[in-house]
Design a protein around this motif. Structure first.
Motif, short mmCIF file in Angstrom:
data_model
loop_
_atom_site.label_atom_id
_atom_site.label_comp_id
_atom_site.label_asym_id
_atom_site.label_seq_id
_atom_site.Cartn_x
_atom_site.Cartn_y
_atom_site.Cartn_z
N ASN A 164 55.17 5.62 -15.13
CA ASN A 164 54.17 5.59 -14.06
C ASN A 164 52.77 5.74 -14.62
O ASN A 164 52.51 6.64 -15.42
CB ASN A 164 54.43 6.71 -13.05
CG ASN A 164 55.68 6.50 -12.26
OD1 ASN A 164 55.70 5.72 -11.32
ND2 ASN A 164 56.76 7.18 -12.66
N PHE A 165 51.87 4.87 -14.18
CA PHE A 165 50.46 4.98 -14.49
C PHE A 165 49.74 5.32 -13.19
O PHE A 165 49.88 4.61 -12.20
CB PHE A 165 49.92 3.67 -15.07
CG PHE A 165 50.42 3.38 -16.45
CD1 PHE A 165 49.76 3.88 -17.57
CD2 PHE A 165 51.56 2.62 -16.64
CE1 PHE A 165 50.23 3.61 -18.85
CE2 PHE A 165 52.04 2.34 -17.91
CZ PHE A 165 51.37 2.84 -19.02
N ILE A 166 48.97 6.40 -13.22
CA ILE A 166 48.30 6.89 -12.01
C ILE A 166 46.82 7.07 -12.31
O ILE A 166 46.44 7.78 -13.23
CB ILE A 166 48.90 8.25 -11.57
CG1 ILE A 166 50.41 8.11 -11.35
CG2 ILE A 166 48.19 8.78 -10.33
CD1 ILE A 166 51.15 9.44 -11.29
N TRP A 167 45.98 6.39 -11.53
CA TRP A 167 44.53 6.54 -11.65
C TRP A 167 44.11 7.69 -10.75
O TRP A 167 44.53 7.78 -9.59
CB TRP A 167 43.81 5.28 -11.19
CG TRP A 167 43.88 4.13 -12.12
CD1 TRP A 167 42.88 3.69 -12.95
CD2 TRP A 167 44.96 3.21 -12.32
NE1 TRP A 167 43.29 2.59 -13.65
CE2 TRP A 167 44.56 2.27 -13.28
CE3 TRP A 167 46.25 3.11 -11.77
CZ2 TRP A 167 45.39 1.24 -13.70
CZ3 TRP A 167 47.07 2.09 -12.19
CH2 TRP A 167 46.64 1.17 -13.14
N LYS A 168 43.23 8.56 -11.29
CA LYS A 168 42.73 9.70 -10.52
C LYS A 168 41.23 9.83 -10.72
O LYS A 168 40.70 9.52 -11.79
CB LYS A 168 43.41 10.99 -10.97
CG LYS A 168 44.90 11.05 -10.65
CD LYS A 168 45.47 12.41 -10.99
CE LYS A 168 46.93 12.51 -10.59
NZ LYS A 168 47.45 13.87 -10.83
N ASP A 169 40.56 10.33 -9.67
CA ASP A 169 39.16 10.67 -9.85
C ASP A 169 39.10 12.07 -10.47
O ASP A 169 40.13 12.73 -10.62
CB ASP A 169 38.37 10.54 -8.55
CG ASP A 169 38.77 11.53 -7.48
OD1 ASP A 169 39.35 12.60 -7.79
OD2 ASP A 169 38.49 11.25 -6.30
N LEU A 170 37.91 12.52 -10.82
CA LEU A 170 37.80 13.80 -11.53
C LEU A 170 38.07 15.02 -10.65
O LEU A 170 38.11 16.14 -11.16
CB LEU A 170 36.43 13.91 -12.22
CG LEU A 170 36.25 12.96 -13.41
CD1 LEU A 170 34.85 13.08 -13.99
CD2 LEU A 170 37.30 13.21 -14.48
N SER A 171 38.30 14.80 -9.36
CA SER A 171 38.74 15.90 -8.50
C SER A 171 40.27 15.91 -8.40
O SER A 171 40.83 16.61 -7.56
CB SER A 171 38.11 15.79 -7.11
OG SER A 171 38.62 14.67 -6.43
N LEU A 172 40.94 15.10 -9.24
CA LEU A 172 42.40 15.00 -9.34
C LEU A 172 43.04 14.21 -8.21
O LEU A 172 44.25 14.21 -8.05
CB LEU A 172 43.06 16.39 -9.43
CG LEU A 172 42.59 17.22 -10.63
CD1 LEU A 172 42.57 18.69 -10.29
CD2 LEU A 172 43.50 16.97 -11.80
N LYS A 173 42.23 13.51 -7.42
CA LYS A 173 42.76 12.72 -6.31
C LYS A 173 43.23 11.36 -6.81
O LYS A 173 42.48 10.61 -7.43
CB LYS A 173 41.68 12.53 -5.25
CG LYS A 173 42.17 11.76 -4.04
CD LYS A 173 41.07 11.60 -3.02
CE LYS A 173 41.57 10.72 -1.89
NZ LYS A 173 40.47 10.30 -1.02
N GLU A 174 44.51 11.04 -6.54
CA GLU A 174 45.08 9.76 -6.93
C GLU A 174 44.51 8.66 -6.06
O GLU A 174 44.39 8.78 -4.85
CB GLU A 174 46.60 9.82 -6.75
CG GLU A 174 47.30 8.54 -7.09
CD GLU A 174 48.81 8.60 -6.90
OE1 GLU A 174 49.40 7.53 -6.62
OE2 GLU A 174 49.40 9.69 -7.02
N TYR A 175 44.15 7.53 -6.70
CA TYR A 175 43.67 6.39 -5.91
C TYR A 175 44.33 5.06 -6.28
O TYR A 175 44.10 4.06 -5.61
CB TYR A 175 42.14 6.28 -5.96
CG TYR A 175 41.56 5.88 -7.29
CD1 TYR A 175 41.33 4.55 -7.62
CD2 TYR A 175 41.22 6.85 -8.22
CE1 TYR A 175 40.79 4.19 -8.83
CE2 TYR A 175 40.67 6.49 -9.44
CZ TYR A 175 40.46 5.17 -9.74
OH TYR A 175 39.92 4.81 -10.95
N LYS A 176 45.19 5.04 -7.30
CA LYS A 176 45.92 3.83 -7.65
C LYS A 176 47.14 4.24 -8.46
O LYS A 176 47.09 5.23 -9.19
CB LYS A 176 45.01 2.91 -8.48
CG LYS A 176 45.56 1.51 -8.70
CD LYS A 176 44.61 0.67 -9.55
CE LYS A 176 43.35 0.35 -8.80
NZ LYS A 176 42.60 -0.74 -9.39
#
Length: 180
Positions: A164-176
């Motif tokens: 699994n590849f998971i994109w996250k913003d720096l607040s740890l929120k997954e967005y992709k």
């Protein structure tokens, strides 16, 4: 193996500290940095809290976990102050039955690829834009930029774990997310 993948810090102590907080939360086995660690580059504005010396200290404190490639803004002078290698144009990681090529993206990219096989993964930074694309059976990924994101993308990084590849913003929120 859990990997945290990030790119394009460009000397921002502010965003490096945010990435370090994410690293502490994520607890990856290894951290892959895709280049452009210290210098902001002539085409970019100075990132928030531009302070390469602070970034050097933070990165050197993480040296046991780091796997890095050279970005177009990284030089031999940068290597002199960093306690881990950064000057490879690309590296290959083998995990969970996957072959993952990593590069900054300014030399090797989808227009100038390495010799891939179907099912391989190529991860690069450089564009500062998160990407998920499949071309001829090869998956091309970009985590975006830690400090200078483009095209309204978030300040971001990527996690890899068990296919699994998971994109996250720096607040740890997954967005992709993609599973391979």
């Amino acid at each position: 193996m859990k990997l945290l993948i990030a790119s394009d810090i460009h000397g921002s102590a502010y965003y490096m500290k945010k990435l370090t907080a994410a690293i502490k939360e994520e607890m990856p086995d290894k951290i892959i940095l895709l280049g452009d660690l210290l210098y902001h580059g002539p085409r970019n504005d100075l990132p928030k809290e531009y302070n390469p010396k602070d970034v050097i200290d933070i990165l050197n404190s993480l040296k046991e976990k780091l796997i890095c490639v050279r970005g177009n803004c990284d030089t031999e002078v940068d290597q002199m102050v960093l306690s881990f290698p950064i000057l490879s144009d690309y590296l290959t990681v083998f995990t969970d039955g996957l072959t993952i090529y990593i590069s900054h993206g300014h030399i090797y990219n989808k227009e100038n690829p390495l010799s891939f096989n179907k099912g391989d993964v190529f991860i690069s930074g450089h564009t500062h834009i998160p990407i998920l694309e499949n071309i001829d059976g090869v998956t091309y990924l970009n985590p975006g930029s830690v400090s200078i994101p483009k095209e309204n993308s978030p300040h971001s990084y990527m996690i890899y774990e068990k296919g699994n590849f998971i994109w996250k913003d720096l607040s740890l929120k997954e967005y992709k997310h993609i599973e391979i």
